[in-house]
Write a protein that holds these residues in place. Structure first.
Motif, PDB file in Angstrom:
ATOM      1  N   LEU A 149      14.878 -50.862  54.088  1.00 23.86           N
ATOM      2  CA  LEU A 149      13.531 -50.624  54.969  1.00 23.86           C
ATOM      3  C   LEU A 149      13.053 -49.126  54.745  1.00 23.86           C
ATOM      4  O   LEU A 149      12.111 -48.664  54.914  1.00 23.86           O
ATOM      5  N   ILE A 150      14.016 -48.323  54.525  1.00 22.18           N
ATOM      6  CA  ILE A 150      13.637 -46.874  53.948  1.00 22.18           C
ATOM      7  C   ILE A 150      12.395 -47.116  52.841  1.00 22.18           C
ATOM      8  O   ILE A 150      11.428 -46.360  52.751  1.00 22.18           O
ATOM      9  N   LEU A 151      12.558 -48.004  51.936  1.00 21.02           N
ATOM     10  CA  LEU A 151      11.917 -48.206  50.864  1.00 21.02           C
ATOM     11  C   LEU A 151      10.452 -48.897  51.267  1.00 21.02           C
ATOM     12  O   LEU A 151       9.367 -48.366  50.718  1.00 21.02           O
ATOM     13  N   GLN A 152      10.592 -49.805  52.387  1.00 20.71           N
ATOM     14  CA  GLN A 152       9.458 -50.174  52.837  1.00 20.71           C
ATOM     15  C   GLN A 152       8.341 -49.232  53.698  1.00 20.71           C
ATOM     16  O   GLN A 152       7.233 -49.302  53.537  1.00 20.71           O
ATOM     17  N   ALA A 153       9.195 -48.271  54.233  1.00 17.33           N
ATOM     18  CA  ALA A 153       8.634 -47.289  54.875  1.00 17.33           C
ATOM     19  C   ALA A 153       7.748 -46.328  54.150  1.00 17.33           C
ATOM     20  O   ALA A 153       6.727 -45.951  54.060  1.00 17.33           O
ATOM     21  N   VAL A 154       8.688 -45.954  52.851  1.00 18.86           N
ATOM     22  CA  VAL A 154       8.026 -45.107  51.845  1.00 18.86           C
ATOM     23  C   VAL A 154       6.568 -45.748  51.382  1.00 18.86           C
ATOM     24  O   VAL A 154       5.486 -45.125  51.267  1.00 18.86           O
ATOM     25  N   ASP A 155       6.737 -46.936  50.772  1.00 19.44           N
ATOM     26  CA  ASP A 155       5.404 -47.674  50.365  1.00 19.44           C
ATOM     27  C   ASP A 155       4.433 -47.818  51.284  1.00 19.44           C
ATOM     28  O   ASP A 155       3.322 -47.516  50.986  1.00 19.44           O
ATOM     29  N   ALA A 156       4.663 -48.155  52.628  1.00 22.30           N
ATOM     30  CA  ALA A 156       3.670 -48.158  53.531  1.00 22.30           C
ATOM     31  C   ALA A 156       3.099 -46.551  53.717  1.00 22.30           C
ATOM     32  O   ALA A 156       1.918 -46.488  54.141  1.00 22.30           O
ATOM     33  N   ALA A 157       3.961 -45.574  53.802  1.00 23.19           N
ATOM     34  CA  ALA A 157       3.178 -44.244  53.987  1.00 23.19           C
ATOM     35  C   ALA A 157       2.583 -43.868  52.810  1.00 23.19           C
ATOM     36  O   ALA A 157       1.456 -43.033  53.054  1.00 23.19           O
ATOM     37  N   VAL A 158       2.882 -44.312  51.552  1.00 25.15           N
ATOM     38  CA  VAL A 158       2.044 -44.007  50.315  1.00 25.15           C
ATOM     39  C   VAL A 158       0.596 -44.813  50.389  1.00 25.15           C
ATOM     40  O   VAL A 158      -0.337 -44.061  50.148  1.00 25.15           O
ATOM     41  N   THR A 159       0.637 -45.971  50.813  1.00 26.89           N
ATOM     42  CA  THR A 159      -0.609 -46.948  50.779  1.00 26.89           C
ATOM     43  C   THR A 159      -1.225 -46.902  51.967  1.00 26.89           C
ATOM     44  O   THR A 159      -2.413 -47.265  51.733  1.00 26.89           O
ATOM     45  N   GLY A 160      -0.738 -46.063  53.037  1.00 25.10           N
ATOM     46  CA  GLY A 160      -1.553 -46.193  54.355  1.00 25.10           C
ATOM     47  C   GLY A 160      -1.446 -47.435  54.957  1.00 25.10           C
ATOM     48  O   GLY A 160      -2.163 -47.734  55.849  1.00 25.10           O
ATOM     49  N   THR A 161      -0.425 -48.396  54.613  1.00 23.11           N
ATOM     50  CA  THR A 161      -0.166 -49.593  55.211  1.00 23.11           C
ATOM     51  C   THR A 161       0.443 -49.470  56.655  1.00 23.11           C
ATOM     52  O   THR A 161       1.476 -48.933  56.479  1.00 23.11           O
ATOM     53  N   PRO A 162      -0.011 -49.976  57.790  1.00 21.37           N
ATOM     54  CA  PRO A 162       0.641 -49.856  58.937  1.00 21.37           C
ATOM     55  C   PRO A 162       1.743 -50.790  59.350  1.00 21.37           C
ATOM     56  O   PRO A 162       1.855 -52.072  58.835  1.00 21.37           O
ATOM     57  N   LEU A 163       3.008 -50.096  59.543  1.00 26.97           N
ATOM     58  CA  LEU A 163       4.101 -50.851  60.052  1.00 26.97           C
ATOM     59  C   LEU A 163       4.626 -50.334  61.428  1.00 26.97           C
ATOM     60  O   LEU A 163       4.267 -49.093  61.857  1.00 26.97           O
ATOM     61  N   PRO A 164       5.334 -51.223  62.181  1.00 25.37           N
ATOM     62  CA  PRO A 164       5.519 -50.820  63.592  1.00 25.37           C
ATOM     63  C   PRO A 164       6.796 -49.838  63.356  1.00 25.37           C
ATOM     64  O   PRO A 164       7.425 -50.032  62.567  1.00 25.37           O
ATOM     65  N   ARG A 165       6.938 -48.775  64.267  1.00 20.36           N
ATOM     66  CA  ARG A 165       7.764 -47.906  64.313  1.00 20.36           C
ATOM     67  C   ARG A 165       9.262 -48.661  65.010  1.00 20.36           C
ATOM     68  O   ARG A 165      10.304 -47.940  64.761  1.00 20.36           O
ATOM     69  N   VAL A 166       9.024 -49.661  65.622  1.00 18.76           N
ATOM     70  CA  VAL A 166      10.484 -50.431  66.181  1.00 18.76           C
ATOM     71  C   VAL A 166      10.041 -51.832  66.093  1.00 18.76           C
ATOM     72  O   VAL A 166       8.899 -52.123  65.865  1.00 18.76           O
ATOM     73  N   PRO A 167      11.186 -52.704  65.831  1.00 18.04           N
ATOM     74  CA  PRO A 167      10.985 -53.966  65.626  1.00 18.04           C
ATOM     75  C   PRO A 167       9.983 -54.828  66.414  1.00 18.04           C
ATOM     76  O   PRO A 167       9.342 -55.435  65.566  1.00 18.04           O
ATOM     77  N   ASP A 168      10.045 -54.691  67.527  1.00 15.52           N
ATOM     78  CA  ASP A 168       8.915 -55.130  68.584  1.00 15.52           C
ATOM     79  C   ASP A 168       8.179 -53.998  69.215  1.00 15.52           C
ATOM     80  O   ASP A 168       8.492 -53.170  69.856  1.00 15.52           O
TER      81      ASP A 168
END
Length: 451
Positions: free
Chosen positions: A140-159
Motif C-alpha cells: 500500500l505504501i508503494l501504491q500511495a507513492v505511485d499515486a502521489a508522483v503521477t497525480g492519480t487519485p486514491l481514497p484515504r480510507v478503504p471506503d
C-alpha cells in the motif's frame, strides 16, 4: 462489480497496533530513495500534497463498544515535509536514514507519515518516507507513492463514500457481535486443528527462532537502531544466480538469508530453519492497511546450497499453496478472532512470550518507473525496511531474533537491505556488511554499491 471494503481494522492492523499500544514497540516503515538528480523543492511539495490526498493519510479511532474493531478515518491535512540543505557524505547515509525514524508519526494522533530530503555530497539526493506499519504494509505504501508522483487519485480510507464516516452506536454493537461469534468459531476450529496435528510442529525439526523469548520491556526514550546494510546489485545478476541453480529470485532470497544466519553462528549447517515470509493478499482496488498473510518456509541449509536451489524452491511452492488453501489454516490464524476479544492483560502476556523469527524475508517486487525515481531518473539505490522502535540491545537479546532481509527491484537493479537482530553475534554494521559481502560472493553476485 467492485467489492467495497469497510474501514474497520484487519487482523494485520490489529497485530501491528497491539505492538504499539500494549508493548510500546511500534514498527516504523521507511522507504528511502537515493536519487542521481535532486528533486526541486516544488517537486517534493507536489509529492507531499499527493501523499496528503492518498491512503497513508488516515488515523485510527476506537469503538464505543468492547469487542468492536477500531476503524480508519481520513487524517486532517498538515505539513509533513522537511527539506534539508546541508549535504550528507556517502558514509553518513545510513545514519541520516536512522535520524529520520525520529519523525513524530503516530497512527492515532497523527501525522501518519513524514517526507524528508537532503542533498548528498558529490551528487544526488536522499528522500525518505517514514510511516507506521499499522497504517500500511509495503504494497500500500508503494501504491500511495505511485499515486502521489503521477497525480492519480486514491481514497484515504478503504471506503471513502460520505455515508461510511457516519458510524452509529448500533454499528459498533453489530460489529462487536460479529467479532464474538467469530472468536467462538475460531476457538473451536483451533481446538480441532490441534487435536488433528498434535506434535507435528515439533516433529518436523525446523528451527524458527533464536531461543525462548523473555518478557519485552520497551524503552520509550531509546533511539537505538539495530545494524543495517543496503547492497545494490544488477537485477540480471540476481536472476542469473537463481536460474543457474534451478531456483527463483524468491528461493535465492530465502536461502541466502538462511545462509547469513549460519555464517553468523545463529544456526548450524545442515539444520532446517523456518523462514518467515509475508504473502500478499491485496486484491485490485483494495486499500485496506495491512493485507498480508504469513508463510513459514522450511529451508534446509545444506552444504551444497550454493549449487542447488531446487529443494527450497519446492518447499516455497508447497508452503505458498498451503497458505492459499482455506482448509489448511494454521492454529494461530484460527485464533486471530479470539485475540480481538481477550482482555488486554491476557493479550500482553501472550505477545510478550512470542519469540522473534530467526530469519525473515520480504520481497517487495518491482517498482513502477514513476515510483522508482519519484518522477525523475531511476534511483541509484532504494532501501526498504521495517524498524522496531523503543528497543534496546537487551530487548533484542530477550526476543531471540536473527536476520531480516528485504529485496526491492527498480529499473535494472535491486537493493538488498539486511538487518541484524542479535547484538552479540552481529554487534555492528561492519560485521554485518562483511557477512553479507561474503555470502553474495559465494553466490557469485558482485555488489554495485554498499551503504
Amino acid at each position: 462489480m467492485v467489492e467495497v471494503h469497510d474501514n474497520r481494522f484487519t487482523f494485520g492492523d490489529d497485530a501491528y497496533f497491539l505492538g504499539e499500544d500494549l508493548l510500546e514497540v511500534p514498527v516504523a516503515s521507511q522507504h528511502t530513495w537515493w536519487l542521481p538528480t535532486p528533486l526541486s523543492p516544488e517537486a517534493l511539495r507536489s509529492i507531499h500534497h499527493g501523499l496528503q490526498r492518498g491512503p497513508l493519510s488516515r488515523l485510527a479511532v476506537g469503538s464505543r463498544v468492547p469487542g468492536a474493531r477500531r476503524r480508519w478515518v481520513p487524517a486532517p491535512a498538515s505539513d509533513r515535509l522537511t527539506i534539508e540543505s546541508d549535504p550528507v557524505p556517502p558514509e553518513g547515509l545510513m545514519a541520516w536514514c536512522d535520524q529520520q525514524l525520529q519523525a513524530p508519526v503516530d497512527p492515532v494522533r497523527g501525522p501518519g507519515w513524514w517526507l524528508s530530503a537532503t542533498p548528498v555530497v558529490g551528487d544526488g539526493q536522499l528522500v525518505s518516507l517514514v510511516t507506521r506499519h499499522t497504517i500500511a504494509d509495503g504494497g500500500l505504501i508503494l501504491q500511495a507513492v505511485d499515486a502521489a508522483v503521477t497525480g492519480t487519485p486514491l481514497p484515504r480510507v478503504p471506503d471513502d463514500r460520505p455515508a461510511a464516516g457516519d458510524v452509529r452506536l448500533r454499528d459498533d454493537l453489530r460489529d462487536a457481535g460479529r467479532q464474538y461469534a467469530a472468536a467462538g468459531r475460531g476457538l473451536m476450529a483451533a481446538v480441532r486443528a490441534v487435536r488433528r496435528s498434535r506434535g507435528s510442529s515439533e516433529r518436523d525439526g525446523a528451527k524458527a527462532s533464536g531461543g525462548p523469548a523473555r518478557a519485552l520491556r520497551a524503552d520509550v526514550g531509546s533511539s537505538y537502531v539495530p545494524p543495517f546494510v543496503a547492497i545494490d546489485m544488477a537485477s540480471d545478476a540476481w536472476q542469473s544466480a537463481a536460474d543457474a541453480r534451478g531456483g527463483t529470485p524468491n528461493s535465492l532470497l530465502l536461502m541466502l538469508s538462511a545462509g547469513l544466519a549460519v555464517a553468523a553462528g545463529l544456526a548450524r549447517e545442515d539444520e532446517t530453519l523456518r523462514v518467515a515470509m509475508p504473502v500478499r493478499r491485496r486484491g485490485e482496488n483494495d486499500y485496506r492497511s495491512n493485507m498480508l498473510g504469513g508463510a513459514s518456509v522450511p529451508v534446509h541449509v545444506t552444504a551444497d546450497r550454493y549449487t542447488d536451489l531446487r529443494r527450497v524452491r519446492a518447499a516455497t511452492k508447497h508452503e505458498l499453496q498451503r497458505v492459499a488453501d482455506p482448509t489448511q489454516t494454521s492454529v494461530m490464524e484460527r485464533l486471530e478472532p479470539v485475540a480481538r476479544v481477550l482482555p488486554r492483560a491476557v493479550i500482553r502476556k501472550v505477545v510478550e512470550g512470542m519469540p522473534a523469527s530467526l530469519v525473515a524475508v520480504s520481497n517487495l517486487g518491482r517498482m513502477t518507473a514513476a515510483g522508482g525515481g519519484l518522477g525523475g531518473p531511476t534511483a541509484l539505490s532504494m532501501m526498504c525496511r521495517g524498524v522496531h522502535r523503543n528497543i534496546t540491545p537487551e530487548l533484542l537479546r530477550g526476543a531471540g531474533g536473527g536476520v531480516t532481509t528485504w529485496l526491492q527491484e527498480f529499473g535494472d537493479r535491486m537493493t538488498l537491505t539486511v538487518e541484524a537482530l542479535d547484538p552479540d553475534r552481529i554487534p555492528d554494521r561492519d560485521r554485518l556488511a562483511a557477512l553479507v559481502a561474503e555470502e553474495l560472493r559465494r553466490w557469485g553476485i558482485t555488489p554495485l554499491r554498499s551503504w
